[in-house]
Design a protein around this motif. Structure first.
Motif, PDB file in Angstrom:
ATOM      1  N   LYS A  19     123.013  60.347   7.002  1.00  0.00           N
ATOM      2  CA  LYS A  19     122.624  60.711   5.544  1.00  0.00           C
ATOM      3  C   LYS A  19     123.636  60.376   4.610  1.00  0.00           C
ATOM      4  O   LYS A  19     124.751  60.991   4.934  1.00  0.00           O
ATOM      5  N   PRO A  20     123.417  59.941   3.501  1.00  0.00           N
ATOM      6  CA  PRO A  20     124.320  59.809   2.382  1.00  0.00           C
ATOM      7  C   PRO A  20     124.540  61.241   1.603  1.00  0.00           C
ATOM      8  O   PRO A  20     123.690  62.050   1.888  1.00  0.00           O
ATOM      9  N   LEU A  21     125.754  61.512   1.060  1.00  0.00           N
ATOM     10  CA  LEU A  21     125.919  62.600   0.260  1.00  0.00           C
ATOM     11  C   LEU A  21     124.834  62.653  -0.853  1.00  0.00           C
ATOM     12  O   LEU A  21     124.955  61.885  -1.546  1.00  0.00           O
ATOM     13  N   HIS A  22     124.475  63.657  -1.001  1.00  0.00           N
ATOM     14  CA  HIS A  22     123.843  63.877  -2.232  1.00  0.00           C
ATOM     15  C   HIS A  22     124.216  65.368  -3.051  1.00  0.00           C
ATOM     16  O   HIS A  22     125.385  65.793  -2.697  1.00  0.00           O
ATOM     17  N   VAL A  23     123.527  65.525  -4.192  1.00  0.00           N
ATOM     18  CA  VAL A  23     124.250  66.581  -5.036  1.00  0.00           C
ATOM     19  C   VAL A  23     124.327  67.934  -4.453  1.00  0.00           C
ATOM     20  O   VAL A  23     125.170  68.957  -4.805  1.00  0.00           O
ATOM     21  N   GLY A  24     123.595  68.062  -3.420  1.00  0.00           N
ATOM     22  CA  GLY A  24     123.430  69.413  -2.507  1.00  0.00           C
ATOM     23  C   GLY A  24     124.908  69.676  -1.946  1.00  0.00           C
ATOM     24  O   GLY A  24     125.137  70.630  -1.372  1.00  0.00           O
ATOM     25  N   HIS A  25     125.563  68.659  -1.688  1.00  0.00           N
ATOM     26  CA  HIS A  25     126.829  68.760  -0.846  1.00  0.00           C
ATOM     27  C   HIS A  25     128.093  68.734  -1.827  1.00  0.00           C
ATOM     28  O   HIS A  25     129.303  68.995  -1.623  1.00  0.00           O
ATOM     29  N   LEU A  26     127.828  68.764  -3.259  1.00  0.00           N
ATOM     30  CA  LEU A  26     128.919  68.911  -4.235  1.00  0.00           C
ATOM     31  C   LEU A  26     129.664  70.217  -4.154  1.00  0.00           C
ATOM     32  O   LEU A  26     130.799  70.254  -4.015  1.00  0.00           O
ATOM     33  N   ARG A  27     128.847  71.346  -4.126  1.00  0.00           N
ATOM     34  CA  ARG A  27     129.622  72.470  -4.379  1.00  0.00           C
ATOM     35  C   ARG A  27     130.329  72.931  -2.916  1.00  0.00           C
ATOM     36  O   ARG A  27     131.463  73.451  -3.370  1.00  0.00           O
ATOM     37  N   SER A  28     130.011  72.672  -2.107  1.00  0.00           N
ATOM     38  CA  SER A  28     130.815  72.918  -0.759  1.00  0.00           C
ATOM     39  C   SER A  28     132.088  72.103  -0.887  1.00  0.00           C
ATOM     40  O   SER A  28     132.850  72.836  -0.454  1.00  0.00           O
ATOM     41  N   ALA A  29     131.964  70.876  -1.178  1.00  0.00           N
ATOM     42  CA  ALA A  29     133.083  70.192  -1.061  1.00  0.00           C
ATOM     43  C   ALA A  29     134.196  70.627  -2.026  1.00  0.00           C
ATOM     44  O   ALA A  29     135.273  70.845  -1.928  1.00  0.00           O
ATOM     45  N   THR A  70     123.876  48.707   8.673  1.00  0.00           N
ATOM     46  CA  THR A  70     125.008  49.286   7.619  1.00  0.00           C
ATOM     47  C   THR A  70     124.585  50.723   7.231  1.00  0.00           C
ATOM     48  O   THR A  70     123.696  51.237   7.576  1.00  0.00           O
ATOM     49  N   ILE A  71     125.577  51.142   6.325  1.00  0.00           N
ATOM     50  CA  ILE A  71     125.301  52.465   5.861  1.00  0.00           C
ATOM     51  C   ILE A  71     123.997  52.631   5.070  1.00  0.00           C
ATOM     52  O   ILE A  71     123.291  53.594   4.890  1.00  0.00           O
ATOM     53  N   ASP A  72     123.882  51.544   4.343  1.00  0.00           N
ATOM     54  CA  ASP A  72     122.540  51.426   3.438  1.00  0.00           C
ATOM     55  C   ASP A  72     121.600  51.546   4.191  1.00  0.00           C
ATOM     56  O   ASP A  72     120.296  51.830   3.781  1.00  0.00           O
ATOM     57  N   GLU A  73     121.365  50.576   5.158  1.00  0.00           N
ATOM     58  CA  GLU A  73     120.297  50.748   6.248  1.00  0.00           C
ATOM     59  C   GLU A  73     120.173  51.789   6.931  1.00  0.00           C
ATOM     60  O   GLU A  73     118.962  52.563   6.802  1.00  0.00           O
ATOM     61  N   LEU A  74     121.038  52.678   7.267  1.00  0.00           N
ATOM     62  CA  LEU A  74     121.074  53.813   7.772  1.00  0.00           C
ATOM     63  C   LEU A  74     120.409  54.942   6.988  1.00  0.00           C
ATOM     64  O   LEU A  74     119.752  55.749   7.328  1.00  0.00           O
ATOM     65  N   TYR A  92     116.904  57.061   7.919  1.00  0.00           N
ATOM     66  CA  TYR A  92     116.583  58.573   8.478  1.00  0.00           C
ATOM     67  C   TYR A  92     115.474  59.060   7.554  1.00  0.00           C
ATOM     68  O   TYR A  92     114.584  59.693   8.073  1.00  0.00           O
ATOM     69  N   PRO A  93     115.368  58.792   6.290  1.00  0.00           N
ATOM     70  CA  PRO A  93     114.363  59.487   5.563  1.00  0.00           C
ATOM     71  C   PRO A  93     112.892  58.954   6.092  1.00  0.00           C
ATOM     72  O   PRO A  93     111.745  59.730   5.954  1.00  0.00           O
ATOM     73  N   THR A  94     112.943  57.772   6.335  1.00  0.00           N
ATOM     74  CA  THR A  94     111.797  57.049   6.947  1.00  0.00           C
ATOM     75  C   THR A  94     111.155  57.650   8.136  1.00  0.00           C
ATOM     76  O   THR A  94     110.081  58.181   8.146  1.00  0.00           O
ATOM     77  N   LEU A 113     127.983  57.707  14.031  1.00  0.00           N
ATOM     78  CA  LEU A 113     128.959  58.562  13.625  1.00  0.00           C
ATOM     79  C   LEU A 113     129.969  57.675  12.881  1.00  0.00           C
ATOM     80  O   LEU A 113     130.605  58.128  12.116  1.00  0.00           O
ATOM     81  N   ASN A 114     130.530  56.589  13.261  1.00  0.00           N
ATOM     82  CA  ASN A 114     131.271  55.738  12.778  1.00  0.00           C
ATOM     83  C   ASN A 114     130.963  55.271  11.592  1.00  0.00           C
ATOM     84  O   ASN A 114     131.870  55.515  10.649  1.00  0.00           O
ATOM     85  N   VAL A 115     129.949  54.783  11.404  1.00  0.00           N
ATOM     86  CA  VAL A 115     129.375  54.231  10.284  1.00  0.00           C
ATOM     87  C   VAL A 115     129.335  55.342   9.173  1.00  0.00           C
ATOM     88  O   VAL A 115     129.699  55.181   7.919  1.00  0.00           O
ATOM     89  N   SER A 116     128.639  56.534   9.436  1.00  0.00           N
ATOM     90  CA  SER A 116     128.565  57.554   8.441  1.00  0.00           C
ATOM     91  C   SER A 116     129.937  57.988   8.157  1.00  0.00           C
ATOM     92  O   SER A 116     130.005  58.351   6.991  1.00  0.00           O
ATOM     93  N   VAL A 117     130.800  58.322   9.073  1.00  0.00           N
ATOM     94  CA  VAL A 117     132.049  58.999   8.804  1.00  0.00           C
ATOM     95  C   VAL A 117     132.970  58.017   7.723  1.00  0.00           C
ATOM     96  O   VAL A 117     133.507  58.775   6.662  1.00  0.00           O
TER      97      VAL A 117
END
Length: 587
Positions: free
Chosen positions: A127-137, A199-203, A207-209, A246-250
């Motif tokens: 999954k791509p990072l979204h605004v919900g990940h901002l605060r934790s980071a 690719t990361i964009d395809e990935l 997932y949401p699909t 994992l590799n593509v996402s990381v």
């Protein structure tokens, strides 16, 4: 070097003790009426009841001892027994020069450094990072930097979500799309491809699909659950595909976190704790910590003193599968084995407070952790839109973090274009830094536990309590220093006593640096640093407008002022760095 407030408190505490009173009443605080005095001690009032004496008489007894010290310009009694204190300029001068000459701005690092693990980030792979990940980071990164600054050995762990149902959803969706891939052939004996089949964009689209389909189609959900189970049992093709995910996402996550100026020491995930799950389960069973309830293997973690119901900790589901909570417990076990930490801090959405209370209780009750290991949950509030609801795109979807960064960068870019002195080729990089400061400062200036409204116009403003305003203050100092250097003016490395009230106020603000850092560390509160540097910036800018530094003809005074603004710049830049913010050279 000791905090200035601590030095003054020790003198006043001694005066209380010498006067026959408990020294605990001698605590000094910064005055809440700076128009009347710089510091105050209110201890005479609460001590009056214990000693059956009038507060004014107690204050007078203490005053007789304080007047013997040469650091005080004025000490007097006000109101019913307040002790108002002003410090001599020479004492302030000496303190600032010690800060100036110190490598750490005078902050005494902890003589007994601890090992602290900070669990923050918490992104899910696929999954791509979204605004919900901002605060934790950004909160976790700032807390990590503060803990390091005070002298501790700090390990930041992203703790990825890389072993749950979302992986099974991706695998099953990919199988529907490309069943010919060797990962799905159980009889395949060759080498799996080195290149990922997406690719990361395809990935990010897969997932949401898959998730949407699984929620509406029982067959798809069953396929995802089966894929998850087979992955966790070690099916070769699925393990190979999981590694590709994992590799593509990381790689993508590292790029996006780096854009936030967030760096992790460990890129571990749920899967790293998975190898300890069987050990954990056996340990709990062998030590009689578990029982069976409705087919579930659980640990009762309730206490007689509980005023609310705490559900039991579920170790295994009825089908024998481990839960997220079991993996978290296994991760604590892993961290103890590998790092033997003194403290583990979790920076997570506050809505997960019950989950972590269960994990912590189970770890304590079952003696997985000793009493010396401190477990802390820092729950943060939600970043909301102006409608008071979690921040969304205009279409109502979850906004990707990279899109949010671009939006605020563009807002800053438009404002910077109005400054003709900035070269076109530099403006993009400056906009990136200033935009990031707007985003991070806008978040960190709020109390962590509170929800807040993301207001792009306010956050990107160059005026008020904003990141760009703080950066502009730093850039202003850098501009003055460039002009001084162009003059080839030879200045000393000493700060003289203040020449005006506003300069004295700047001295006093600078002396609070160590105190603020200490409070920020103790309370795990970056917002205290934000409050401080906003106050310091305001004070400096008033000093700047009232003081002609460059044209000053008195060379000793000019030299002192140069050193004073250099110290101010160091304090501001150090504080910004603790927030994960870098200042540009120009704006």
């Amino acid at each position: 070097m000791k905090m200035l407030i601590k030095k003054i408190s020790e003198i006043v505490e001694s005066a209380f003790e010498k006067s026959g009173y408990d020294k605990k009443y001698g605590v000094v605080t910064t005055s809440n009426r700076p128009d009347l005095c710089q510091f105050q001690c209110n201890g005479a009032l609460p001590s009056a009841k214990q000693y059956r004496r009038a507060p004014k008489q107690i204050a007078q007894d203490v005053l007789e001892w304080l007047e013997k010290h040469d650091i005080f310009e004025e000490v007097r009694i006000a109101g019913p027994g307040f002790i108002n204190i002003n410090i001599k300029d020479n004492f302030l001068k000496k303190y600032l020069n010690e800060m100036y000459d110190s490598d750490n701005l005078g902050y005494d690092t902890d003589p007994h450094p601890q090992t602290i693990i900070i669990d923050y980030g918490g992104a899910n792979v696929a999954k791509p990072l979204h605004v919900g990940h901002l605060r934790s980071a950004i909160i976790g990164e700032s807390i990590k930097r503060i803990c390091k600054f005070v002298g501790h050995n700090v390990i930041g762990d992203v703790h990825l979500g890389d072993w749950g149902l979302q992986i099974g959803m991706v695998i099953s969706e990919l199988k529907r799309r490309k069943p010919e891939l060797p990962y799905f052939d159980e009889d395949f004996q060759g080498e799996y491809p080195n290149k990922a089949p997406f690719t990361i964009d395809e990935l990010a689209e897969i997932y949401p699909t898959a998730s949407k389909l699984a929620k509406s189609n029982k067959i798809a959900m069953d396929e995802a659950k089966l894929a998850t189970a087979e992955l966790q049992k070690g099916r070769n093709g699925y393990i190979a595909l999981w590694r590709q995910i994992l590799n593509v996402s990381v790689n993508d996550l590292k790029k996006n976190y780096s854009n936030l100026n967030v760096e992790f020491d460990l890129w571990n995930g749920e899967s790293d704790g998975q190898k300890y799950v069987d050990t954990i389960v056996n340990y709990l069973k062998e030590n009689n910590h578990t029982s069976t309830s409705e087919g579930l293997l659980v640990v009762d973690i309730s206490k007689e003193t509980d005023t609310y119901t705490i559900p039991p900790f579920i170790v295994l589901k009825s089908n024998g599968a481990a839960l997220y909570s079991t993996t978290d417990l296994a991760t604590i076990w892993e961290r103890i084995e590998e790092y033997n930490p003194d403290q583990i801090i979790y920076v997570v959405d506050k809505r997960q407070s019950l989950h972590f209370e269960q994990v912590f209780r189970c770890a304590r009750k079952t003696s997985i952790t000793g009493e010396d290991l401190k477990l802390d949950f820092i729950g943060f509030g939600t970043m909301n839109g102006k409608d008071g609801k979690p921040f969304k795109t205009r279409e109502g979807g979850v906004m990707r973090l990279q899109d949010l960064i671009k939006i605020i960068k563009d807002a800053v870019y438009d404002k910077l274009k109005e400054n003709d002195s900035i070269s076109t080729y530099k403006i993009d990089e400056i906009a990136r830094k200033v935009g990031l400061s707007a985003l991070k400062y806008g978040d960190l200036s709020n109390q962590i536990t509170k929800d807040y409204v993301f207001d792009i116009d306010r956050f990107s403003s160059f005026e008020g309590n904003t990141g760009p305003y703080i950066l502009y203050t730093v850039v202003r100092i850098k501009s003055i220093l460039r002009k001084i250097n162009n003059e080839n003016f030879q200045y000393s490395n000493k700060i003289e006593a203040p020449h005006s009230d506003i300069e004295r106020n700047l001295f006093l603000k600078l002396t609070k640096f160590n105190e603020v850092i200490n409070q920020s560390f103790e309370n795990k509160a970056p917002n205290k640093i934000c409050d401080y540097i906003y106050d310091l910036s305001n004070t400096f800018n008033r000093f700047y407008h009232e003081t002609k530094i460059i044209t000053e003809e008195n060379l000793t005074k000019k030299s002192s002022w140069i050193n004073l603004i250099i110290l101010t710049m160091k304090v501001l830049e150090t504080s910004l760095d603790l927030l994960g913010i870098k200042a540009p050279e120009r704006m």
